[in-house]
Structures are given as C-alpha cells and as structure tokens.
Design a protein around this motif. Sequence first.
Motif, PDB file in Angstrom:
ATOM      1  N   LEU A  51      15.319  -7.939  -1.561  1.00 22.73           N
ATOM      2  CA  LEU A  51      13.966  -7.509  -1.920  1.00 22.73           C
ATOM      3  C   LEU A  51      13.714  -6.116  -1.354  1.00 22.73           C
ATOM      4  CD1 LEU A  51      11.911 -10.770  -1.213  1.00 22.73           C
ATOM      5  CD2 LEU A  51      12.813  -9.973  -3.412  1.00 22.73           C
ATOM      6  N   ASP A  52      13.531  -5.157  -2.244  1.00 29.14           N
ATOM      7  CA  ASP A  52      13.182  -3.786  -1.881  1.00 29.14           C
ATOM      8  C   ASP A  52      11.658  -3.726  -1.727  1.00 29.14           C
ATOM      9  OD1 ASP A  52      12.801  -0.979  -1.832  1.00 29.14           O
ATOM     10  OD2 ASP A  52      12.850  -0.873  -4.021  1.00 29.14           O
ATOM     11  N   ILE A  53      11.203  -3.679  -0.468  1.00 31.84           N
ATOM     12  CA  ILE A  53       9.788  -3.824  -0.136  1.00 31.84           C
ATOM     13  C   ILE A  53       9.234  -2.493   0.374  1.00 31.84           C
ATOM     14  CG2 ILE A  53       8.144  -4.967   1.397  1.00 31.84           C
ATOM     15  CD1 ILE A  53       9.262  -6.884  -0.636  1.00 31.84           C
ATOM     16  N   ARG A  54       8.024  -2.148  -0.078  1.00 34.50           N
ATOM     17  CA  ARG A  54       7.317  -0.981   0.443  1.00 34.50           C
ATOM     18  C   ARG A  54       5.986  -1.458   1.010  1.00 34.50           C
ATOM     19  NH1 ARG A  54       9.753   2.615  -3.341  1.00 34.50           N
ATOM     20  NH2 ARG A  54      11.875   1.928  -3.638  1.00 34.50           N
ATOM     21  N   ILE A  55       5.633  -0.969   2.203  1.00 31.50           N
ATOM     22  CA  ILE A  55       4.427  -1.424   2.893  1.00 31.50           C
ATOM     23  C   ILE A  55       3.522  -0.242   3.208  1.00 31.50           C
ATOM     24  CG2 ILE A  55       3.540  -2.593   4.948  1.00 31.50           C
ATOM     25  CD1 ILE A  55       6.068  -4.232   5.066  1.00 31.50           C
ATOM     26  N   GLY A  56       2.245  -0.409   2.925  1.00 36.74           N
ATOM     27  CA  GLY A  56       1.244   0.586   3.269  1.00 36.74           C
ATOM     28  C   GLY A  56       0.363   0.095   4.401  1.00 36.74           C
ATOM     29  N   TYR A  57      -0.101   1.043   5.217  1.00 33.27           N
ATOM     30  CA  TYR A  57      -0.940   0.715   6.382  1.00 33.27           C
ATOM     31  C   TYR A  57      -2.342   1.249   6.125  1.00 33.27           C
ATOM     32  CZ  TYR A  57      -2.666   0.828  11.213  1.00 33.27           C
ATOM     33  OH  TYR A  57      -3.404   0.655  12.365  1.00 33.27           O
ATOM     34  N   TYR A  58      -3.318   0.341   6.112  1.00 39.70           N
ATOM     35  CA  TYR A  58      -4.715   0.677   5.832  1.00 39.70           C
ATOM     36  C   TYR A  58      -5.590   0.107   6.945  1.00 39.70           C
ATOM     37  CZ  TYR A  58      -2.950   1.797   1.181  1.00 39.70           C
ATOM     38  OH  TYR A  58      -2.254   2.335   0.134  1.00 39.70           O
ATOM     39  N   PRO A  59      -5.726   0.825   8.060  1.00 39.74           N
ATOM     40  CA  PRO A  59      -6.401   0.262   9.238  1.00 39.74           C
ATOM     41  C   PRO A  59      -7.883   0.024   9.056  1.00 39.74           C
ATOM     42  CG  PRO A  59      -5.927   2.602   9.562  1.00 39.74           C
ATOM     43  CD  PRO A  59      -5.241   2.197   8.298  1.00 39.74           C
ATOM     44  N   THR A  60      -8.505   0.622   8.042  1.00 40.13           N
ATOM     45  CA  THR A  60      -9.956   0.468   7.870  1.00 40.13           C
ATOM     46  C   THR A  60     -10.325  -0.682   6.941  1.00 40.13           C
ATOM     47  OG1 THR A  60      -9.987   2.065   6.038  1.00 40.13           O
ATOM     48  CG2 THR A  60     -10.305   2.930   8.274  1.00 40.13           C
ATOM     49  N   THR A  61      -9.328  -1.379   6.379  1.00 42.77           N
ATOM     50  CA  THR A  61      -9.614  -2.502   5.499  1.00 42.77           C
ATOM     51  C   THR A  61      -9.369  -3.814   6.236  1.00 42.77           C
ATOM     52  OG1 THR A  61      -7.356  -2.580   4.620  1.00 42.77           O
ATOM     53  CG2 THR A  61      -8.925  -1.141   3.491  1.00 42.77           C
ATOM     54  N   GLU A  62      -9.906  -4.887   5.677  1.00 41.24           N
ATOM     55  CA  GLU A  62      -9.741  -6.189   6.323  1.00 41.24           C
ATOM     56  C   GLU A  62      -8.275  -6.560   6.450  1.00 41.24           C
ATOM     57  OE1 GLU A  62     -11.196 -10.853   5.791  1.00 41.24           O
ATOM     58  OE2 GLU A  62     -11.961  -9.281   4.459  1.00 41.24           O
ATOM     59  N   GLU A  63      -7.521  -6.326   5.393  1.00 32.45           N
ATOM     60  CA  GLU A  63      -6.064  -6.495   5.446  1.00 32.45           C
ATOM     61  C   GLU A  63      -5.451  -5.143   5.783  1.00 32.45           C
ATOM     62  OE1 GLU A  63      -4.334  -9.216   5.107  1.00 32.45           O
ATOM     63  OE2 GLU A  63      -5.924 -10.571   4.463  1.00 32.45           O
ATOM     64  N   LYS A  64      -4.793  -5.042   6.942  1.00 29.45           N
ATOM     65  CA  LYS A  64      -4.238  -3.754   7.357  1.00 29.45           C
ATOM     66  C   LYS A  64      -2.959  -3.399   6.596  1.00 29.45           C
ATOM     67  CE  LYS A  64      -5.876  -3.815  12.140  1.00 29.45           C
ATOM     68  NZ  LYS A  64      -5.434  -3.763  13.569  1.00 29.45           N
ATOM     69  N   PHE A  65      -2.142  -4.412   6.311  1.00 31.05           N
ATOM     70  CA  PHE A  65      -0.834  -4.176   5.719  1.00 31.05           C
ATOM     71  C   PHE A  65      -0.810  -4.668   4.280  1.00 31.05           C
ATOM     72  CE2 PHE A  65       0.014  -4.800  10.312  1.00 31.05           C
ATOM     73  CZ  PHE A  65       0.458  -3.509  10.602  1.00 31.05           C
ATOM     74  N   TRP A  66      -0.372  -3.791   3.380  1.00 28.72           N
ATOM     75  CA  TRP A  66      -0.331  -4.098   1.952  1.00 28.72           C
ATOM     76  C   TRP A  66       1.054  -3.849   1.385  1.00 28.72           C
ATOM     77  CZ3 TRP A  66      -4.301  -5.679  -1.442  1.00 28.72           C
ATOM     78  CH2 TRP A  66      -5.545  -5.877  -0.833  1.00 28.72           C
ATOM     79  N   LEU A  67       1.457  -4.677   0.436  1.00 33.97           N
ATOM     80  CA  LEU A  67       2.629  -4.409  -0.388  1.00 33.97           C
ATOM     81  C   LEU A  67       2.199  -3.379  -1.428  1.00 33.97           C
ATOM     82  CD1 LEU A  67       3.687  -8.121  -0.866  1.00 33.97           C
ATOM     83  CD2 LEU A  67       4.727  -6.475   0.712  1.00 33.97           C
ATOM     84  N   VAL A  68       2.944  -2.288  -1.509  1.00 38.28           N
ATOM     85  CA  VAL A  68       2.492  -1.167  -2.321  1.00 38.28           C
ATOM     86  C   VAL A  68       3.616  -0.648  -3.213  1.00 38.28           C
ATOM     87  CG1 VAL A  68       0.806  -0.448  -0.580  1.00 38.28           C
ATOM     88  CG2 VAL A  68       3.108   0.528  -0.532  1.00 38.28           C
ATOM     89  N   HIS A  69       3.206   0.146  -4.205  1.00 41.84           N
ATOM     90  CA  HIS A  69       4.116   1.004  -4.954  1.00 41.84           C
ATOM     91  C   HIS A  69       3.510   2.394  -4.877  1.00 41.84           C
ATOM     92  CE1 HIS A  69       6.581   1.833  -8.887  1.00 41.84           C
ATOM     93  NE2 HIS A  69       6.824   2.702  -7.908  1.00 41.84           N
ATOM     94  N   GLY A  70       4.103   3.253  -4.049  1.00 44.15           N
ATOM     95  CA  GLY A  70       3.483   4.534  -3.782  1.00 44.15           C
ATOM     96  C   GLY A  70       2.162   4.319  -3.063  1.00 44.15           C
ATOM     97  N   ILE A  71       1.116   4.959  -3.578  1.00 47.63           N
ATOM     98  CA  ILE A  71      -0.192   4.830  -2.942  1.00 47.63           C
ATOM     99  C   ILE A  71      -0.990   3.653  -3.506  1.00 47.63           C
ATOM    100  CG2 ILE A  71      -0.308   7.301  -2.439  1.00 47.63           C
ATOM    101  CD1 ILE A  71      -2.253   7.561  -4.812  1.00 47.63           C
ATOM    102  N   ILE A  72      -0.422   2.940  -4.482  1.00 52.25           N
ATOM    103  CA  ILE A  72      -1.137   1.854  -5.149  1.00 52.25           C
ATOM    104  C   ILE A  72      -0.928   0.545  -4.394  1.00 52.25           C
ATOM    105  CG2 ILE A  72      -1.472   0.581  -7.285  1.00 52.25           C
ATOM    106  CD1 ILE A  72      -2.215   3.528  -7.477  1.00 52.25           C
ATOM    107  N   LYS A  73      -2.036  -0.098  -3.991  1.00 52.27           N
ATOM    108  CA  LYS A  73      -1.947  -1.420  -3.378  1.00 52.27           C
ATOM    109  C   LYS A  73      -1.618  -2.442  -4.458  1.00 52.27           C
ATOM    110  CE  LYS A  73      -5.644  -0.488  -0.019  1.00 52.27           C
ATOM    111  NZ  LYS A  73      -7.029  -0.870   0.348  1.00 52.27           N
TER     112      LYS A  73
END
Length: 283
Positions: A51-73
């Motif tokens: 599984l090729d996984i990309r993770i985004g970090y969004y500290p100001t949202t309720e869920e901090k860690f998101w599975l993303v494609h580029g900047i898209i959650k």
Amino acid sequence: MEIGSLMLIGAHDAAAYRDYQGVGDDNLVTSATFAQEETLLGQLLWGVRFLDIRIGYYPTTEEKFWLVHGIIKAHPLKEGIEAVQQFLRISRDIMVWEINTFEQNWTDDAHKELHDLLVSEFYPWLVVPLGIGWDTTLADIWNRVTLPEDEGRIIITYNERHTDDVYFFPEVTERWGNVDEPGDLKSYLEQQVGLAEENPAAYSPWKPNCQLTPTAEDIIGGRWSGLREMAAAVNRNVTLWWREDWPSLKSTFPIHDFVLSTNMIQEGIRRNLNMAKKLKPQN
C-alpha cells in the motif's frame, strides 16, 4: 525466501479511493484525485500486498492525520488503520504499509505522534527489521513468537528522516518515470528493468511506478479525462510486459492506479510460486 525477493503487487496512491459515482465524478478535481475504487480492505482482500500511502498533517482540525492525494484530503487516517487491522485479523498474509510522502507542514512533534500512533495501532502484527530488513525470510516472519500465529503481518516503511529503524523497514527504492504516454512508460520501465538486472543489489527490492502521470495541461486541456482513462490506456498492457518481457525479475513491488484493471496480482502469485519451486530445501 526473503520478503525482499518477492513480487508484491502494490496500489499507487492506495488511500485515494472512491467508488465511482458515474459521470458526476468526471470533474477536474475528482478525476485527477482518486486512483483506486476499492477501500484499503477491499484492495487487500483482492490481493494487493503493498500500500503506497500518503499522509497529511492538519493540526487545526479534529482529525490531525489524513490519508491524502497531494493537498486533497481523501479519508481520515484512522479509517485506513481500522481497515488494515481488520484484514490482519482475518489473514495470515504479509503486507507492506509504505508512507511515501508527508503533505503539509510537519513538525518533529507531529512525526513523533504519528510514529507512536502507528506502532501502537499495528504493534500486535508489526514485523520489526531486527537489523536485516528486506533479507528477513518468510519463515522468520511467520514464526516470530511475539506475533499471533493465525493472523497477518505488517511491515511499515517511513520514507522520511524521522524514521525509526527499530520498528520500520528501510525505504524501498522508487523509480518513477513521470510520463503521460503509454509508449514513454514502456520505454522507461524497460530502461529501469535493465538497470535492475545489471545491479540487483541497488534494486532489492525496488518499486516501479507503472502508472501514467498527468500534467495540469493534460487535464485542463482535455488530452486525458483523468486517472481512470490514463489507467485504461496502460493497464490492459502492463501485465503482458511483466509476464512476457520481464518474466523472471524478482525483488519487485510494482504499483498501479486502479490496480484491479491489471492482472498483476495473478502474475505476482505465479512468479512467487515459480521462484519458490527453484529453491533448494534447507537442512
């Protein structure tokens, strides 16, 4: 057999999945974002093992860690973790969770939080490298007394300097052509396969990207309608290339958009069984 000697079939941007909703999904954003249809659990059940996984970090949202494609959650990270845990509970198979990229602005504390989360959530099934990494044998992985006998196994790679070689395997060598024509992709893969055959130590294992990559002009200008059409242009041929042109290459984790429109899972099974038959029994 060593885990790094196998052909493990991978899903490119595995967490960018969405069940196709028809022509309503043929807009610029959706068509260029989602690279798979099946959930992570669905992909694993069908036979994807990388599984090729990309993770985004969004500290100001309720869920901090998101599975993303580029900047898209795409989905909350916890959704992906739960899907993989479900698979590990019902299978004895070995799979790889590769964190390929880290989107948005990451801090040292964010990396530590993600590291601790992954180790905590996957620890019951986590294969640690023990200094030998991809040279670990399948027998060693299945027979580790610290892991449940009748459940699955997960290997994690953390492709960033904050990795931890106690828990995470070394990053897999990646080769990406970044091309948008089927013929150019074939030429690039031929070149890389040649290099892998000449220098196996540097490609053990390696991850060839077997998908086309659109430019902004490709999508906006309508040359390609999106990732689905681009996958349709190459996936019908990609299995043939591996089966006919490169039939014996091992240590390969090829990744694909819309992976189930290839026949690579069956090709990987065939090749791994053939490699196993050639091994001499150990005393």
